[in-house]
Design a protein around this motif. Structure first.
Motif, PDB file in Angstrom:
ATOM      1  N   LEU A  17       0.866  -1.179   0.000  1.00 46.81           N
ATOM      2  CA  LEU A  17       0.000   0.000   0.000  1.00 46.81           C
ATOM      3  C   LEU A  17       0.900   1.226   0.000  1.00 46.81           C
ATOM      4  N   PHE A  18       0.277   2.414  -0.064  1.00 45.94           N
ATOM      5  CA  PHE A  18       1.029   3.639   0.127  1.00 45.94           C
ATOM      6  C   PHE A  18       0.845   4.002   1.596  1.00 45.94           C
ATOM      7  N   PRO A  19       1.783   3.587   2.458  1.00 43.09           N
ATOM      8  CA  PRO A  19       1.521   3.629   3.896  1.00 43.09           C
ATOM      9  C   PRO A  19       1.302   5.031   4.451  1.00 43.09           C
ATOM     10  N   GLY A  20       1.926   6.032   3.846  1.00 45.01           N
ATOM     11  CA  GLY A  20       1.783   7.384   4.375  1.00 45.01           C
ATOM     12  C   GLY A  20       0.580   8.113   3.825  1.00 45.01           C
ATOM     13  N   MET A  21      -0.231   7.451   3.031  1.00 44.09           N
ATOM     14  CA  MET A  21      -1.426   8.086   2.493  1.00 44.09           C
ATOM     15  C   MET A  21      -2.648   7.424   3.144  1.00 44.09           C
ATOM     16  N   THR A  22      -3.749   8.141   3.180  1.00 36.25           N
ATOM     17  CA  THR A  22      -4.921   7.574   3.836  1.00 36.25           C
ATOM     18  C   THR A  22      -5.524   6.470   2.966  1.00 36.25           C
ATOM     19  N   ASP A  62      -7.780   7.305   7.827  1.00 38.73           N
ATOM     20  CA  ASP A  62      -6.588   6.889   8.564  1.00 38.73           C
ATOM     21  C   ASP A  62      -5.486   6.506   7.573  1.00 38.73           C
ATOM     22  N   ALA A  63      -4.271   6.699   8.011  1.00 36.04           N
ATOM     23  CA  ALA A  63      -3.144   6.313   7.163  1.00 36.04           C
ATOM     24  C   ALA A  63      -3.187   4.805   6.937  1.00 36.04           C
ATOM     25  N   GLY A 110      -0.841   2.814   6.501  1.00 37.54           N
ATOM     26  CA  GLY A 110       0.182   2.125   7.273  1.00 37.54           C
ATOM     27  C   GLY A 110      -0.241   1.866   8.705  1.00 37.54           C
ATOM     28  N   ASN A 111      -1.282   2.559   9.169  1.00 35.98           N
ATOM     29  CA  ASN A 111      -1.746   2.389  10.542  1.00 35.98           C
ATOM     30  C   ASN A 111      -2.819   1.321  10.679  1.00 35.98           C
TER      31      ASN A 111
END
Lengths: 441, 305, 277
Positions: free
Chosen positions: C98-103, C159-160, C162-163
């Motif tokens: 995924l793109f972890p720093g994007m929601t 939410d990001a 990555g979270n």
């Protein structure tokens, strides 16, 4: 095979005065060896051409003593502070205060910026400095597109600044084109060079891209130095026309602005005009960048920074995406370059060294990659801080370098350590920079 | 032909110096994965320390040139190595597990610090030294009166490079430290689990890289007869270019790249224009990377999907 | 095999240096069906995937994709992003990318890149903020919202990525692939690391994608409960060649398959054999 010995830096911090003194002694000893020859002995070319030297053991002793004392103080501070935890828990009220300040900081800064010429009308020095800061803000915002958003490491950004500056200087001095015609041309030419460089090298990854951009920056500078018939070589280009207010010159002549308005001429008029010009250009850069981030191209840049492989799996053409980032960044650099040329009235290759690239990159990284506000703050802090040391010319770069190292250690992710989402359904919550990747390119 | 041979000799000598600096870049890159921008300035510091220790030794009344050179070599290697160690300790270690750009910027900052430290402490003017090693051989006298010269100092630079390289290769391939270094290069976590002291190994990498740069600095001083505070930047960029050209992370690649850059520069100056020699070196770097994106000897980066 | 294949792999070869990872592999995936590609570790399944999705260029053989409208595309001639853009093949990754720093929402917006690029007039119209662009953006958000709802992540939209917990990330990655509106969805071990409840949910999601979107699915899977429950057709690989194919039941009882799994990994073999009982 011996097992990994417990290292004091990782185990519980030993304390006690004996430890502190021992550590300070070691530091002082290291300093003594490091500085023994470099400080203790001063060399100089003698009158006959040969080298002479004299000793400076006093300075050496003072320096070593300073290191000893400094080490003790640092160690005491560290123990007093307790173990430094990177994720120190900030109390809730402080957090909300910070976020409140954060929300109002940008508008407040903007209002302040607009009012600077009014407040400091009589202080030429401050106006000059503000113009310089804004130039770097604009450069930082331009490079931010490449490094902060797309995650491409560009160590030769100054090349595009140079292309912009020389485009305006040469077009204006050779063909008499006005600033307002040259400004877009400078941007387009810089963007063109960005694409030209980008096209072959964008499939390089990571540090290979970094060295190629660095090499490109050097190539441009060396060509400018050596192509004397076109660029004037090391002597640079002088007599670059000052900008006009849409055709009305800002000088002392009869058809100058002052004469037309019937007010007394003052050189400050031009400064104020230049100030608002660069402010407008910087704000335009900011506006375009913020807009682009919310468009598919901007999201693709950020996605590219996060994971290039996933981008390809989603049908994103990574080459053109990288190229557009490069070209956009280069274009803003070109605009800033044209402004620089018209402000100075004189440009030479000396203004376009690697140091400039490093400075702009430092502004972007210290600001917090991708954060527009952070970049503006760090440009203000770095250029302003740099000016504070104007009196100590020799030590300026030394202090600057030390500050860069310390700032990086203090905040490796920059001043503003979070990313704002470009689109949201319910809550516009920022994302901790620990999650945000910084790209491979 | 004679002219060509002469340029070949000159190019190899210059390339040896670049190669020695390039090894420092490539070693650090291989293990820590960062561009140590301060390495060029370490080379400059090495040159300065060689110069100062030489002056001091001469004024102390030593006259035996080989002995002086040996002491100068050892002193400058030792002190410069300590510079490398200190810099890693202060500026890089706190950022070891941080983001990729942080240590790089710290390194750029450190490079500014070193450049300006030596400007402040030793002055901005170029420091010339009289030729210390003189004489040489005429290899071939051409019909037009052009002679191919091989000077003693050139022989010494190449010899020193070969000896240092041999020592270094032995160190990396045969000793415990070298094995630890290679292990850390592959996988630091695993190496630590197997009992390799990663901190110490990384420190040693900087120490060795700096010592090699000191050798290069001293050779530069002897060969060109001058040092100045700004020489680290240009030489550093060239050497880094050499490391990338050879394939960064690869030790033989660094030496090969160094020789290549030295030769390109020399031949370009000799046959085309001196002004554009650096442009030529950088352009060739770009061209090589377009066709071989990981340099001449670099391992191709396998993209794991 | 009869029927209407959307994907036909014909004598696919993939060599890395001297190693033959995939050797003369032929199989096909039916339209609007779920085809599973199984086999012991190192059988070459992911390599096949990478060939199909353009991350590797095959050393030999042909991969043909036939669209609903009869258009057919030779995938081995396209590379990386064009496979997704032109051939409408989407994929997920074994170790989630995924793109972890994007929601979560942004992840799904990035997936609609090509459609949105057109709508934004290659950025120009979007920069000016024309109504047509705003309309398109709203539609894209609606599509993303619908998919977030489908995978049960609507409340985590902002939410990001990555979270998110692991299972959510797996589902988000599938939603992201679906936002490219693919004809063929390739899933590389979608159930890896999921618990029993999550993998049950995954089964439902995949079946609904097949039934409601009519998307054909090709999946690599180790979790035999997933394979046996939802696949229409199973292809078994070992050492780069196909050793069996057929319905889940037929494959499960095939002695060659059992032998391959026994030879490779006892636990997996037991899983294969027990999955039907």
């Amino acid at each position: 095979m011996s097992a990994t010995s417990a290292r004091p830096s990782h185990a519980a911090q030993p304390s006690g005065s004996a430890f502190i003194v021992k550590k300070a002694l070691i530091s002082a000893l290291v300093a003594l060896v490091l500085f023994s020859l470099m400080i203790g002995v001063r060399t100089e070319a003698g009158p006959q051409g040969g080298l002479i030297y004299w000793t400076r053991f006093g300075d050496l002793a003072a320096l070593v003593g300073t290191v000893f004392g400094g080490s003790i103080i640092v160690e005491l501070l560290r123990q007093w502070w307790g173990p430094v935890d990177k994720d120190s828990i900030v109390p809730k009220p402080v957090q909300s205060a910070i976020s409140f300040a954060g929300r109002w900081l940008a508008p407040a800064l903007l209002v302040f910026a607009v009012l600077v010429p009014v407040i400091f009308y009589d202080q030429r020095y401050i106006l000059d400095l503000s113009i310089l800061v804004l130039t770097y803000v604009m450069l930082g915002w331009g490079l931010n597109v490449v490094v902060g958003l797309a995650g491409l490491l560009d160590l030769g950004y100054v090349a595009f600044y140079a292309v912009g500056a020389y485009s305006y200087a040469l077009l204006a001095t050779n063909f008499g084109l006005s600033f307002w015609v040259c400004l877009p041309l400078a941007g387009i030419l810089a963007a063109f060079w960005g694409v030209l460089l980008g096209f072959p090298v964008l499939r390089l990854r990571g540090d290979y891209l970094a060295i190629v951009t660095l090499a490109f920056g050097e190539i441009i500078r060396l060509v400018i130095i050596n192509w004397q018939s076109l660029t004037g070589g090391p002597n640079g280009v002088s007599g670059i026309p000052r900008p006009t207010m849409f055709g009305i010159p800002l000088d002392n002549s009869d058809n100058g602005l002052a004469a037309r308005l019937g007010i007394e001429f003052s050189p400050t008029h031009r400064l104020v005009f230049l100030f608002y010009l660069i402010l407008a250009m910087a704000l335009l850069t900011n506006w375009v960048t913020i807009r682009l981030r919310r468009l598919p191209i901007g999201r693709a840049w950020e996605a590219l920074r996060e994971d290039e492989v996933a981008c390809r799996a989603l049908g994103i053409n990574t080459t053109t995406t990288k190229l557009t980032a490069f070209a956009t960044g280069a274009m803003f650099g070109g605009f800033a370059g044209a402004f620089f040329a018209t402000r100075q009235g004189f440009i030479s290759p000396e203004s376009f060294t690697f140091q400039e690239s490093a400075l702009v990159l430092a502004i972007v990284v210290l600001g917090g990659m991708g954060s527009q506000l952070g970049v503006a703050l760090s440009a203000l802090a770095m250029i302003g801080g740099f000016e504070l040391f104007r009196g100590f010319d020799q030590y300026r770069m030394l202090v600057f370098g030390i500050a860069m190292v310390l700032l990086m250690i203090w905040r490796p992710r920059g001043l503003i350590g979070h990313r704002a989402p470009t689109v949201y359904l319910e809550r516009n919550q920022s994302i901790s920079s620990d999650l945000v990747k910084e790209g491979h390119g | 032909m004679d002219y060509f041979a002469q340029q070949l000799i000159n190019g190899l000598v210059l390339g040896s110096i670049y190669g020695l600096i390039a090894i420092g870049y490539t070693m650090v890159y291989g293990i820590v994965g960062m561009i140590n921008f301060a390495h060029g300035d370490i080379f400059m510091i090495g040159g300065f320390i060689a110069l100062i220790s030489f002056l001091v030794l001469v004024s102390l009344g030593l006259t035996a040139i080989p002995l002086i050179l040996l002491i100068v070599l050892l002193v400058s290697m030792a002190i410069t190595a300590l510079y490398g160690w200190t810099i890693e300790r202060i500026a890089y270690r706190p950022l070891r597990h941080s983001f990729r750009l942080a240590p790089m910027l710290s390194a750029i900052g450190m490079s500014f610090v070193l450049t300006n430290f030596s400007q402040v402490s030793q002055g901005a003017r170029v420091k010339p030294v009289p030729p210390i090693i003189t004489g040489g051989y005429t290899l071939h006298e051409g019909p037009e009166g052009f002679a191919v010269q091989l000077s003693n100092i050139q022989i010494m630079v190449v010899l020193a490079t070969v000896v240092v390289l041999a020592l270094f290769t032995w160190l990396v391939s045969r000793t415990r430290l070298g094995r630890d270094m290679r292990a850390c290069e592959q996988d630091q976590t695993m190496a630590a689990l197997l009992g390799v002291d990663v901190d110490r190994t990384i420190s040693m990498t900087f120490v060795i890289g700096a010592a090699l740069a000191a050798v290069a600095g001293m050779m530069y001083l002897l060969y060109y007869g001058l040092v100045d505070f700004f020489m680290g930047f240009v030489a550093g960029i060239k050497a880094f270019t050499a490391a990338v050209l050879g394939g960064i992370g690869s030790l033989p690649g660094a030496m090969l790249g160094g020789l290549a850059i030295g030769l390109i520069e020399t031949f370009w100056s000799a046959y085309f224009s001196v002004e554009y020699k650096d442009v030529a070196a950088f352009s060739i770097l770009i061209v090589v990377l377009i066709f071989m994106p990981t340099g001449l000897l670099g391992r191709p980066e396998v993209e794991k999907v | 095999m009869s029927g209407d294949p959307i994907l036909s792999v014909d004598r696919l070869m993939m060599r890395f240096g001297g190693i033959v990872a995939v050797n003369e592999l032929s199989f096909s995936a039916e339209r609007r069906k779920i085809t599973a590609l199984i086999g012991p570790n190192g059988a070459g399944k992911t390599t096949v995937f990478n060939c199909i999705t353009g991350f590797y260029r095959p050393s030999g053989g042909a991969i043909r994709l036939s669209h609903d409208d009869g258009r057919s595309i030779q995938l081995e001639r396209l590379n990386d992003f064009r496979i997704s853009k032109q051939a409408k093949v989407a994929r997920t990754f074994q170790n989630i990318r995924l793109f972890p720093g994007m929601t979560a929402l942004e992840n799904l917006m990035v997936a609609q890149h090509n459609a949105l690029m057109r709508a934004s007039g290659l950025t120009v119209l979007g920069l000016l903020g024309l109504p047509s662009w705003r309309e398109a953006e709203k539609r894209a958000i609606d599509l993303a919202r619908a998919w977030l709802d489908r995978v049960g992540l609507l409340d985590r939209a902002d939410d990001a990525a990555g979270n998110l917990p692991y299972g959510d990330q797996r589902r988000l990655e599938i939603a992201r692939a679906m936002c490219t509106e693919p004809a063929l969805l390739c899933l590389d071990e979608p159930a890896a690391g999921l618990n029993a409840r999550e993998s049950g949910g995954l089964n439902e999601l995949l079946l609904s994608i097949r039934n409601e979107q009519g998307t054909s699915i090709l999946l690599i899977e180790h979790d035999m409960s997933v394979v046996m429950e939802i696949s229409d057709h199973v292809v078994v690989m070992d050492y780069g060649v196909k050793i069996a194919e057929g319905t889940p039941q037929a494959v499960r009882d095939d002695p060659k398959v059992i032998a391959a799994y026994l030879g490779a990994d006892e636990e997996e073999a037991i899983a294969v054999m027990e999955s039907g009982t």
